[in-house]
Design a protein around this motif. Structure first.
Motif, short mmCIF file in Angstrom:
data_model
loop_
_atom_site.label_atom_id
_atom_site.label_comp_id
_atom_site.label_asym_id
_atom_site.label_seq_id
_atom_site.Cartn_x
_atom_site.Cartn_y
_atom_site.Cartn_z
N VAL A 134 164.59 9.02 21.39
CA VAL A 134 163.58 8.33 21.75
C VAL A 134 162.81 7.31 20.53
O VAL A 134 162.69 7.96 19.42
CB VAL A 134 162.50 9.62 21.81
N PRO A 135 163.09 6.30 20.78
CA PRO A 135 162.80 5.21 19.76
C PRO A 135 161.44 5.33 19.08
O PRO A 135 160.58 5.82 19.48
CB PRO A 135 163.01 3.64 20.42
N SER B 184 154.17 12.32 29.92
CA SER B 184 153.96 13.45 31.36
C SER B 184 154.52 12.52 32.36
O SER B 184 154.84 13.05 33.41
CB SER B 184 152.48 13.47 31.49
N VAL B 185 155.07 11.23 32.39
CA VAL B 185 155.43 10.30 33.19
C VAL B 185 156.95 9.69 32.88
O VAL B 185 157.82 9.95 33.53
CB VAL B 185 154.61 9.17 33.61
N ASP B 186 156.81 9.14 31.72
CA ASP B 186 158.14 8.19 31.63
C ASP B 186 159.07 9.29 31.04
O ASP B 186 160.25 9.05 31.56
CB ASP B 186 157.63 7.18 30.43
N LEU B 187 159.02 9.95 30.16
CA LEU B 187 160.01 10.83 29.63
C LEU B 187 160.73 11.83 30.59
O LEU B 187 161.89 11.95 30.48
CB LEU B 187 159.64 11.64 28.34
N PRO B 188 159.76 12.37 31.57
CA PRO B 188 160.21 13.36 32.38
C PRO B 188 161.25 12.33 33.41
O PRO B 188 162.21 12.99 33.86
CB PRO B 188 159.14 13.88 33.21
N ALA C 26 172.06 9.52 24.72
CA ALA C 26 171.28 8.52 25.59
C ALA C 26 170.24 7.87 24.98
O ALA C 26 169.77 8.69 23.77
CB ALA C 26 170.70 9.36 26.90
N THR C 27 169.73 6.80 25.37
CA THR C 27 168.37 6.23 24.60
C THR C 27 167.64 6.07 25.50
O THR C 27 167.87 5.39 26.57
CB THR C 27 168.90 4.84 23.81
N CYS C 28 166.13 6.41 25.58
CA CYS C 28 165.20 6.06 26.48
C CYS C 28 164.24 4.86 26.08
O CYS C 28 163.80 5.01 24.81
CB CYS C 28 164.33 7.35 26.58
N GLU C 29 164.26 3.71 26.36
CA GLU C 29 163.22 2.88 26.32
C GLU C 29 161.96 3.17 26.20
O GLU C 29 161.62 3.77 27.23
CB GLU C 29 163.68 1.55 27.12
N LEU C 30 161.04 2.93 25.49
CA LEU C 30 159.77 3.10 25.42
C LEU C 30 159.09 1.96 26.22
O LEU C 30 159.63 0.86 26.18
CB LEU C 30 158.95 3.23 24.25
N ARG C 31 158.21 2.45 27.15
CA ARG C 31 157.55 1.31 27.94
C ARG C 31 156.90 0.35 27.40
O ARG C 31 156.17 0.30 26.27
CB ARG C 31 156.48 2.08 28.79
N GLN D 258 158.83 -1.91 25.68
CA GLN D 258 159.52 -2.42 24.67
C GLN D 258 160.78 -2.68 24.91
O GLN D 258 161.30 -2.31 26.14
CB GLN D 258 159.97 -1.26 23.45
N GLY D 259 161.80 -3.58 23.96
CA GLY D 259 163.16 -4.05 24.37
C GLY D 259 163.28 -4.57 25.87
O GLY D 259 162.89 -5.44 26.24
N ASP D 260 164.13 -3.78 26.85
CA ASP D 260 164.53 -4.42 28.13
C ASP D 260 163.31 -3.86 29.07
O ASP D 260 163.61 -3.97 30.23
CB ASP D 260 165.92 -3.93 28.37
N SER D 261 162.36 -3.16 28.66
CA SER D 261 161.18 -2.75 29.71
C SER D 261 160.50 -4.07 29.91
O SER D 261 160.12 -4.81 29.30
CB SER D 261 160.53 -1.79 28.85
#
Length: 277
Positions: A31-32, A83-87, A56-61, A63-66
């Motif tokens: 998680v960045p 509660s929404v994105d990480l799940p 695995a890498t989770c892009e934060l909302r 940021q980056g390619d989001s």
């Protein structure tokens, strides 16, 4: 490397980057930090794979390619991210690595989010790895940095509120990038009070985090002014029920340098994971 786009309820599209390793090996889910694109961790993720794991890498909302970028209409903060994105992103990771135990690695703010996420799901992670991550509470910073964090966090929150978002693409303060005003407000409140009390919270995070019983590895980095050892200790103090291992990276890699120079940090992380599988 594989990419899986995740669409959030508000229409935001946020990708997960998947790095397959041996079938059934533990997967390190990164998680960045705030303002850091997921692609910046590719070398680190590949090093994890070279050591016999998946990553695995989770892009934060936002940021980056989001997409889209944060704007005055953005109202997400810590609560929505955990509660929404990480799940949603962890579901994609579990589908791809269905026989792997996930270990969440959080960098900087990603560590704060990781602790919050772990407190929500309880028992579905092999452990937490916090790298260059601490509490932004101003009292955790030495000397003259303490009042600077207090005043700076308040100024950032006011600026974001007036502008409608944090204009990090124009004000290069802390390298945070363009961010939702709610996210900056949550971070600023944490910096002033030392407590995790995000806007719209549906649980008592402080109480839940204290009840977590997980293996935790906390890595501080020499030369890191954004997450000094005292700030890391303040975050770890919240994890009073967990089994915590602390290691200080002696190489002067600073807040982000360990990502592009990963060898010794990855060695320590993979050794710890093997001890906890």
């Amino acid at each position: 490397m594989e990419t899986v786009p995740i669409q959030m309820p508000d229409g935001t599209t946020t990708p997960v980057r998947l790095f397959p390793g041996p079938e059934g090996a533990p997967v390190v889910v990164i998680v960045p930090g705030l303002g850091i694109p997921a692609a910046f961790y590719d070398r680190f993720a590949n090093s994890i794979v070279d050591h016999g794991f998946c990553a695995a890498t989770c892009e934060l909302r936002g940021q980056g390619d989001s997409r889209p970028r944060p704007s005055a209409s953005s109202t997400f903060g810590y609560q929505e991210l955990v509660s929404v994105d990480l799940p949603a992103m962890f579901e994609a990771v579990r589908e791809r690595f269905d026989s792997s135990t996930p270990f969440l690695l959080g960098h900087s703010m990603g560590g704060q989010l990781g602790v919050m996420y772990a407190s929500r799901i309880r028992g579905r992670l092999g452990g937490l790895i916090l790298v260059a991550s601490g509490s932004p509470y101003y009292r955790g910073f030495p000397g003259t940095r303490s009042p600077g964090v207090l005043l700076g966090s308040a100024a950032m929150s006011i600026t974001a509120s007036v502008a409608g978002f944090w204009p990090g693409d124009r004000l290069d303060v802390g390298g945070f990038g363009r961010q939702s005003r709610v996210l900056i407000s949550d971070w600023s409140r944490f910096a002033r009070s030392g407590r995790i009390e995000p806007t719209g919270a549906d649980i008592d995070y402080e109480e839940r985090i204290g009840r977590l019983k997980l293996p935790v590895l906390s890595i501080s980095i020499e030369g890191d002014d954004l997450a000094p050892r005292s700030a890391s200790a303040n975050l770890l103090d919240k994890l009073s029920g967990s089994e915590v291992t602390v290691w200080h990276q002696p190489e002067p890699l600073g807040h982000n340098g360990w990502i592009s120079t990963p060898d010794t940090t990855v060695d320590r992380i993979t050794e710890w994971i093997r001890d906890h599988c």
